[in-house]
Each structure stands twice: as structure tokens, then as C-alpha cells.
Design a protein around this motif. Structure first.
Motif, PDB file in Angstrom:
ATOM      1  N   ALA A  88      14.592  61.819  50.683  1.00  0.00           N
ATOM      2  CA  ALA A  88      15.498  62.224  51.540  1.00  0.00           C
ATOM      3  C   ALA A  88      16.802  61.553  50.150  1.00  0.00           C
ATOM      4  N   ALA A  89      17.453  63.166  49.438  1.00  0.00           N
ATOM      5  CA  ALA A  89      18.530  62.271  48.519  1.00  0.00           C
ATOM      6  C   ALA A  89      20.260  61.471  49.319  1.00  0.00           C
ATOM      7  N   ARG A  90      20.133  60.575  48.128  1.00  0.00           N
ATOM      8  CA  ARG A  90      21.477  59.367  48.800  1.00  0.00           C
ATOM      9  C   ARG A  90      23.225  60.512  49.273  1.00  0.00           C
ATOM     10  N   LEU A 144      20.931  65.089  45.520  1.00  0.00           N
ATOM     11  CA  LEU A 144      19.923  64.718  44.458  1.00  0.00           C
ATOM     12  C   LEU A 144      20.629  64.985  43.288  1.00  0.00           C
ATOM     13  N   ALA A 145      21.326  65.974  43.163  1.00  0.00           N
ATOM     14  CA  ALA A 145      21.403  66.240  41.926  1.00  0.00           C
ATOM     15  C   ALA A 145      23.038  65.019  40.998  1.00  0.00           C
ATOM     16  N   LEU A 146      23.100  64.623  41.999  1.00  0.00           N
ATOM     17  CA  LEU A 146      23.930  63.883  41.431  1.00  0.00           C
ATOM     18  C   LEU A 146      23.488  62.404  41.709  1.00  0.00           C
ATOM     19  N   GLU A 147      22.643  61.910  42.766  1.00  0.00           N
ATOM     20  CA  GLU A 147      21.658  60.809  42.841  1.00  0.00           C
ATOM     21  C   GLU A 147      20.699  60.688  41.243  1.00  0.00           C
ATOM     22  N   ALA A 148      20.126  61.631  40.821  1.00  0.00           N
ATOM     23  CA  ALA A 148      19.580  62.480  39.874  1.00  0.00           C
ATOM     24  C   ALA A 148      19.960  61.442  38.433  1.00  0.00           C
ATOM     25  N   ALA A 149      21.711  62.136  38.496  1.00  0.00           N
ATOM     26  CA  ALA A 149      22.284  62.156  37.325  1.00  0.00           C
ATOM     27  C   ALA A 149      22.753  60.677  37.331  1.00  0.00           C
ATOM     28  N   GLY A 150      22.567  59.833  37.837  1.00  0.00           N
ATOM     29  CA  GLY A 150      23.198  57.644  37.616  1.00  0.00           C
ATOM     30  C   GLY A 150      24.282  58.346  38.531  1.00  0.00           C
ATOM     31  N   HIS A 151      24.807  58.768  38.973  1.00  0.00           N
ATOM     32  CA  HIS A 151      26.475  59.109  39.936  1.00  0.00           C
ATOM     33  C   HIS A 151      26.055  57.615  41.365  1.00  0.00           C
ATOM     34  N   ARG A 164      30.612  61.150  48.397  1.00  0.00           N
ATOM     35  CA  ARG A 164      30.164  61.287  49.096  1.00  0.00           C
ATOM     36  C   ARG A 164      30.124  62.490  49.471  1.00  0.00           C
ATOM     37  N   VAL A 165      28.981  63.548  49.788  1.00  0.00           N
ATOM     38  CA  VAL A 165      28.846  64.991  49.766  1.00  0.00           C
ATOM     39  C   VAL A 165      28.660  65.236  51.483  1.00  0.00           C
ATOM     40  N   ARG A 166      29.215  66.771  51.325  1.00  0.00           N
ATOM     41  CA  ARG A 166      29.269  66.390  53.330  1.00  0.00           C
ATOM     42  C   ARG A 166      29.115  68.165  52.843  1.00  0.00           C
ATOM     43  N   LEU A 184      35.624  61.469  40.039  1.00  0.00           N
ATOM     44  CA  LEU A 184      35.045  63.043  40.562  1.00  0.00           C
ATOM     45  C   LEU A 184      34.710  63.552  39.140  1.00  0.00           C
ATOM     46  N   ARG A 185      36.009  63.943  38.629  1.00  0.00           N
ATOM     47  CA  ARG A 185      35.541  64.950  37.737  1.00  0.00           C
ATOM     48  C   ARG A 185      34.287  64.610  36.717  1.00  0.00           C
ATOM     49  N   ALA A 186      33.129  63.573  36.672  1.00  0.00           N
ATOM     50  CA  ALA A 186      32.162  63.455  36.614  1.00  0.00           C
ATOM     51  C   ALA A 186      31.249  63.972  37.500  1.00  0.00           C
ATOM     52  N   CYS A 187      31.154  64.236  38.852  1.00  0.00           N
ATOM     53  CA  CYS A 187      30.374  64.222  39.177  1.00  0.00           C
ATOM     54  C   CYS A 187      30.548  66.243  39.264  1.00  0.00           C
ATOM     55  N   ALA A 188      31.487  66.705  39.520  1.00  0.00           N
ATOM     56  CA  ALA A 188      32.183  68.446  38.678  1.00  0.00           C
ATOM     57  C   ALA A 188      31.027  68.407  38.019  1.00  0.00           C
TER      58      ALA A 188
END
Length: 218
Positions: A88-90, A144-151, A164-166, A184-188
Motif C-alpha cells: 500500500a503506497a502512502r 506510489l509514483a510520488l513515494e517511488a520518486a522520493g517525495h 497528501r493524495v485524495r 508541490l511543483r516538484a510533485c507535479a
């Protein structure tokens, strides 16, 4: 009403790869799942079998308790339940959890598994855009994409740093919030690189910025 899967079929479904949905079982078991619309056989070699969205829903639903009555005995089964052994991704907001090497390996393996699922299930074998599983698990896929990239995900405390992803009322769209504008821009940028369409928006009441992301189709 669709008949629920047999105990043997349920064990095969529960033991599917937690990310790709790849199945292992006898030819008869896999053929039966395909016939019921819970799995499909990939057209390209090695012709592995994968869960369909309906199969994923079966796996994620709690297994019904066996009915008890006169003459019935509890049956012990070595099956993997929906709540164990499943990555489960966070999504942000969870209690503080292990973020050490074991979690990093787990996230890396999950992301590689997701890329393999894209390769196996996208019609052209593309890995640069989301696949069907991601469109039915938007929040988990984006997280998962965010956590895998180290965010880093946000902690349970309100107002803490981290993403937070909702889910949102819009079809095929999730909202990503991060109190730090640069983060936030880095997440985008990460989601865009992972094959998502992204756009920054402002909350009308609070003025807070957030990212709306949806899986890219082409």
C-alpha cells in the motif's frame, strides 16, 4: 447475482501479485477465472494471466465468513487475505511508519512491478503512461509514483509537511496537496514524468494551491 468464487479460486486471487495482479495457478483454475471475467490472458508471450478490475475488487473485498451451523467445523486455510502481504503506497496522513531501507526496497519493487504491468497491459507495451489498473486505483497509483520518486508523505498531524493524495468528485482525477509551494511543483513534475496530466489550482475559500492530476491516455 454473480456467484462468488470458490475457495480455491479465491486463494488464487488473493495470492496474485499485489501490484501487477499477475496470477499463478493451474490451467484449469486460470481458465475458470477468465471465464468468469475475473482474469485475462495476455496476448503476448509468455501469455501470463492477470486480474481484471473485477478480480481486483474481489481481492480487495473482505472474504465472507463461512456460515456455521449443526455439523459444520471451522476449516483452516493457508490463504493470503486482502489485509496482509499487499503493498500500500502512502497517500499522506498515516501514522508515522518505517521509512528505512526495507520500505525503500518495497516501494522500488512496487514501482518496477507497476511499470511491468504497464508494459504487459497497455496495447502498445508503453511504460510512459498509466495502465488500466492505475485508472481504477487513482489515489494509490499517484501516491506510489510520488513515494517511488522520493517525495515524503505527510504525517498524521494536521498541517505537517509532505504530500497528501485524495480522491476528487471528478472522474479519473486526484488532488495532491503540499503546503510547501516548491515541493508541490516538484510533485507535479514527478506525476507528469510518470504519465499523468497535471495542473495547479487554487482553493477558492482558503487560497491554498493544489495539483489536480489525471492519467494520460496518449
Amino acid at each position: 447475482m454473480t456467484r462468488p468464487p470458490t475457495a480455491a479460486q479465491r486463494r488464487v486471487i488473493d495470492a496474485a501479485d499485489p501490484v501487477t495482479g499477475r496470477l499463478k495457478g493451474t490451467e484449469a483454475q486460470l481458465a475458470a477465472l477468465v471465464k468468469r471475467g475475473l482474469a485475462f490472458r495476455h496476448p503476448r508471450p509468455p501469455h501470463d494471466h492477470f486480474l481484471t478490475p473485477a478480480g481486483h475488487r474481489i481481492r480487495e473485498a473482505p472474504e465472507p465468513e463461512p456460515e456455521s451451523g449443526p455439523g459444520t467445523e471451522p476449516v483452516a486455510e493457508a490463504s493470503v487475505t486482502a489485509g496482509s502481504g499487499v503493498f500500500a503506497a502512502r497517500i499522506g496522513g498515516e501514522e508515522a511508519a518505517d521509512g528505512g531501507p526495507s520500505r525503500i526496497r518495497e516501494v522500488h519493487n512496487a514501482w518496477q512491478g507497476l511499470l511491468e504491468m504497464r508494459r504487459m497491459t497497455n496495447p502498445d507495451g508503453a511504460t510512459d503512461r498509466p495502465c488500466g489498473w492505475e485508472r481504477t486505483h487513482l489515489v494509490q497509483a499517484a501516491a506510489l509514483a510520488l513515494e517511488a520518486a522520493g517525495h515524503p508523505p505527510a504525517g498524521a498531524s494536521a498541517g505537517g509537511a509532505g504530500y497528501r493524495v485524495r480522491a476528487t468528485p471528478q472522474p479519473e482525477a486526484v488532488a495532491v496537496r503540499e503546503p510547501d509551494p516548491g515541493a508541490l511543483r516538484a510533485c507535479a513534475a514527478t506525476l507528469e514524468k510518470a504519465g499523468w496530466q497535471v495542473g495547479e489550482h487554487t482553493e477558492p475559500r482558503t487560497g491554498a494551491r493544489y495539483v489536480l492530476a489525471s492519467p494520460r491516455r496518449v
